[in-house]
Scaffold this motif. Structure first.
Motif, PDB file in Angstrom:
ATOM      1  N   TRP A 191      37.997  22.356  81.324  1.00  0.00           N
ATOM      2  CA  TRP A 191      37.400  21.997  82.606  1.00  0.00           C
ATOM      3  C   TRP A 191      38.169  20.865  83.252  1.00  0.00           C
ATOM      4  CZ3 TRP A 191      33.500  25.053  84.279  1.00  0.00           C
ATOM      5  CH2 TRP A 191      32.901  25.890  83.326  1.00  0.00           C
ATOM      6  N   TYR A 192      38.374  20.994  84.561  1.00  0.00           N
ATOM      7  CA  TYR A 192      38.986  19.959  85.387  1.00  0.00           C
ATOM      8  C   TYR A 192      37.831  19.146  85.966  1.00  0.00           C
ATOM      9  CZ  TYR A 192      41.804  17.873  89.121  1.00  0.00           C
ATOM     10  OH  TYR A 192      42.446  16.996  89.952  1.00  0.00           O
ATOM     11  N   VAL A 193      37.840  17.836  85.737  1.00  0.00           N
ATOM     12  CA  VAL A 193      36.753  16.976  86.195  1.00  0.00           C
ATOM     13  C   VAL A 193      37.191  16.252  87.465  1.00  0.00           C
ATOM     14  CG1 VAL A 193      35.178  15.109  85.587  1.00  0.00           C
ATOM     15  CG2 VAL A 193      35.979  16.694  83.808  1.00  0.00           C
ATOM     16  N   LYS A 194      36.454  16.493  88.544  1.00  0.00           N
ATOM     17  CA  LYS A 194      36.764  15.862  89.824  1.00  0.00           C
ATOM     18  C   LYS A 194      36.304  14.406  89.831  1.00  0.00           C
ATOM     19  CE  LYS A 194      36.415  20.186  92.351  1.00  0.00           C
ATOM     20  NZ  LYS A 194      35.707  20.938  93.376  1.00  0.00           N
ATOM     21  N   ASP A 195      36.729  13.652  90.817  1.00  0.00           N
ATOM     22  CA  ASP A 195      36.374  12.235  90.927  1.00  0.00           C
ATOM     23  C   ASP A 195      34.868  12.000  90.971  1.00  0.00           C
ATOM     24  OD1 ASP A 195      39.042  11.501  90.886  1.00  0.00           O
ATOM     25  OD2 ASP A 195      39.220  11.419  93.077  1.00  0.00           O
ATOM     26  N   ASP A 196      34.133  12.948  91.558  1.00  0.00           N
ATOM     27  CA  ASP A 196      32.681  12.783  91.649  1.00  0.00           C
ATOM     28  C   ASP A 196      31.948  13.259  90.393  1.00  0.00           C
ATOM     29  OD1 ASP A 196      32.801  15.537  91.812  1.00  0.00           O
ATOM     30  OD2 ASP A 196      31.951  15.675  93.824  1.00  0.00           O
ATOM     31  N   GLY A 197      32.713  13.683  89.365  1.00  0.00           N
ATOM     32  CA  GLY A 197      32.127  14.101  88.095  1.00  0.00           C
ATOM     33  C   GLY A 197      31.851  15.583  87.980  1.00  0.00           C
ATOM     34  N   THR A 198      31.996  16.331  89.073  1.00  0.00           N
ATOM     35  CA  THR A 198      31.770  17.772  88.981  1.00  0.00           C
ATOM     36  C   THR A 198      32.940  18.431  88.258  1.00  0.00           C
ATOM     37  OG1 THR A 198      32.767  18.170  91.153  1.00  0.00           O
ATOM     38  CG2 THR A 198      30.370  17.874  91.086  1.00  0.00           C
ATOM     39  N   GLU A 199      32.619  19.487  87.554  1.00  0.00           N
ATOM     40  CA  GLU A 199      33.627  20.199  86.767  1.00  0.00           C
ATOM     41  C   GLU A 199      33.887  21.579  87.356  1.00  0.00           C
ATOM     42  OE1 GLU A 199      32.033  20.402  82.822  1.00  0.00           O
ATOM     43  OE2 GLU A 199      32.363  18.273  82.435  1.00  0.00           O
ATOM     44  N   THR A 200      35.162  21.949  87.359  1.00  0.00           N
ATOM     45  CA  THR A 200      35.549  23.314  87.701  1.00  0.00           C
ATOM     46  C   THR A 200      36.440  23.811  86.572  1.00  0.00           C
ATOM     47  OG1 THR A 200      37.455  22.547  88.977  1.00  0.00           O
ATOM     48  CG2 THR A 200      35.442  22.979  90.200  1.00  0.00           C
ATOM     49  N   GLU A 201      36.363  25.094  86.328  1.00  0.00           N
ATOM     50  CA  GLU A 201      37.165  25.645  85.235  1.00  0.00           C
ATOM     51  C   GLU A 201      38.644  25.411  85.513  1.00  0.00           C
ATOM     52  OE1 GLU A 201      37.484  29.664  82.504  1.00  0.00           O
ATOM     53  OE2 GLU A 201      35.998  29.547  84.107  1.00  0.00           O
ATOM     54  N   ALA A 202      39.365  24.969  84.483  1.00  0.00           N
ATOM     55  CA  ALA A 202      40.788  24.661  84.625  1.00  0.00           C
ATOM     56  C   ALA A 202      41.590  25.927  84.902  1.00  0.00           C
ATOM     57  CB  ALA A 202      41.315  23.973  83.372  1.00  0.00           C
ATOM     58  N   GLU A 203      42.597  25.789  85.739  1.00  0.00           N
ATOM     59  CA  GLU A 203      43.459  26.911  86.098  1.00  0.00           C
ATOM     60  C   GLU A 203      44.291  27.346  84.889  1.00  0.00           C
ATOM     61  OE1 GLU A 203      47.316  27.780  88.972  1.00  0.00           O
ATOM     62  OE2 GLU A 203      46.121  25.980  89.294  1.00  0.00           O
ATOM     63  N   TYR A 204      44.328  28.655  84.659  1.00  0.00           N
ATOM     64  CA  TYR A 204      45.112  29.230  83.565  1.00  0.00           C
ATOM     65  C   TYR A 204      46.582  29.322  83.979  1.00  0.00           C
ATOM     66  CZ  TYR A 204      46.867  32.660  80.221  1.00  0.00           C
ATOM     67  OH  TYR A 204      47.609  33.304  79.263  1.00  0.00           O
ATOM     68  N   ILE A 205      47.465  28.950  83.085  1.00  0.00           N
ATOM     69  CA  ILE A 205      48.907  29.055  83.315  1.00  0.00           C
ATOM     70  C   ILE A 205      49.385  30.308  82.580  1.00  0.00           C
ATOM     71  CG2 ILE A 205      51.164  27.977  82.990  1.00  0.00           C
ATOM     72  CD1 ILE A 205      49.622  25.272  82.738  1.00  0.00           C
ATOM     73  N   PRO A 206      49.739  31.368  83.304  1.00  0.00           N
ATOM     74  CA  PRO A 206      50.125  32.611  82.627  1.00  0.00           C
ATOM     75  C   PRO A 206      51.443  32.466  81.860  1.00  0.00           C
ATOM     76  CG  PRO A 206      50.454  32.804  85.003  1.00  0.00           C
ATOM     77  CD  PRO A 206      49.806  31.474  84.755  1.00  0.00           C
ATOM     78  N   THR A 207      51.502  33.159  80.724  1.00  0.00           N
ATOM     79  CA  THR A 207      52.735  33.187  79.942  1.00  0.00           C
ATOM     80  C   THR A 207      53.711  34.147  80.616  1.00  0.00           C
ATOM     81  OG1 THR A 207      52.016  35.049  78.588  1.00  0.00           O
ATOM     82  CG2 THR A 207      51.444  32.828  77.797  1.00  0.00           C
ATOM     83  N   GLU A 208      54.945  34.126  80.170  1.00  0.00           N
ATOM     84  CA  GLU A 208      55.930  35.071  80.699  1.00  0.00           C
ATOM     85  C   GLU A 208      55.494  36.506  80.413  1.00  0.00           C
ATOM     86  OE1 GLU A 208      58.504  34.227  82.704  1.00  0.00           O
ATOM     87  OE2 GLU A 208      57.579  32.250  82.539  1.00  0.00           O
ATOM     88  N   GLN A 209      54.912  36.743  79.236  1.00  0.00           N
ATOM     89  CA  GLN A 209      54.446  38.085  78.887  1.00  0.00           C
ATOM     90  C   GLN A 209      53.300  38.509  79.802  1.00  0.00           C
ATOM     91  OE1 GLN A 209      56.040  40.172  76.634  1.00  0.00           O
ATOM     92  NE2 GLN A 209      54.763  41.650  77.712  1.00  0.00           N
ATOM     93  N   ASP A 210      52.404  37.570  80.149  1.00  0.00           N
ATOM     94  CA  ASP A 210      51.324  37.870  81.097  1.00  0.00           C
ATOM     95  C   ASP A 210      51.907  38.319  82.430  1.00  0.00           C
ATOM     96  OD1 ASP A 210      49.351  37.094  79.273  1.00  0.00           O
ATOM     97  OD2 ASP A 210      49.193  35.071  80.097  1.00  0.00           O
TER      98      ASP A 210
END
Length: 117
Positions: A64-83
């Protein structure tokens, strides 16, 4: 002999992302993470956009990515080369099928017959 290292996210026992570090393999990354951050700490391949220093976190099986106000959003996935390769192959197959359909439709419109692979 060239050394190969991979990036790993180090998560402490509370689920806070503490560090992103380079290790030769998962076993070393996990062992050292537990030695530094506690028995329930773990390492994960760096496949998510997270910030170290206890800012972002891991819970419910996701990062989870935590914003300055404390709200959380799911962290962005970094695709592999195979993906990326798999996605391109799927897109290529879909485009080929669509092209075949269009060729057959055009042939029917002009009254011709076309063999399409």
């Amino acid at each position: 002999m060239a050394e190969i290292s991979y990036a790993y996210i180090q998560v402490d026992s509370d689920g806070d992302v503490q560090n992103i570090a380079m290790f030769e393999n998962y076993e070393d990354a996990n062992r050292i993470t537990r030695a530094v951050y506690g028995d329930h700490a773990f390492a994960a391949e760096y496949r998510y956009v997270v910030r170290p220093g206890g800012i972002d976190c891991f819970h419910d099986g996701r990062f989870w990515y935590v914003k300055d106000d404390g709200t959380e959003t799911e962290a962005e996935y970094i695709p592999t080369e195979q993906d990326k390769i798999n996605a391109l192959q799927k897109e290529n197959a879909q485009l080929k099928a669509e092209s075949n359909d269009l060729t057959l439709a055009m042939a029917e419109m002009i009254g011709g017959k076309v063999d399409v692979e």
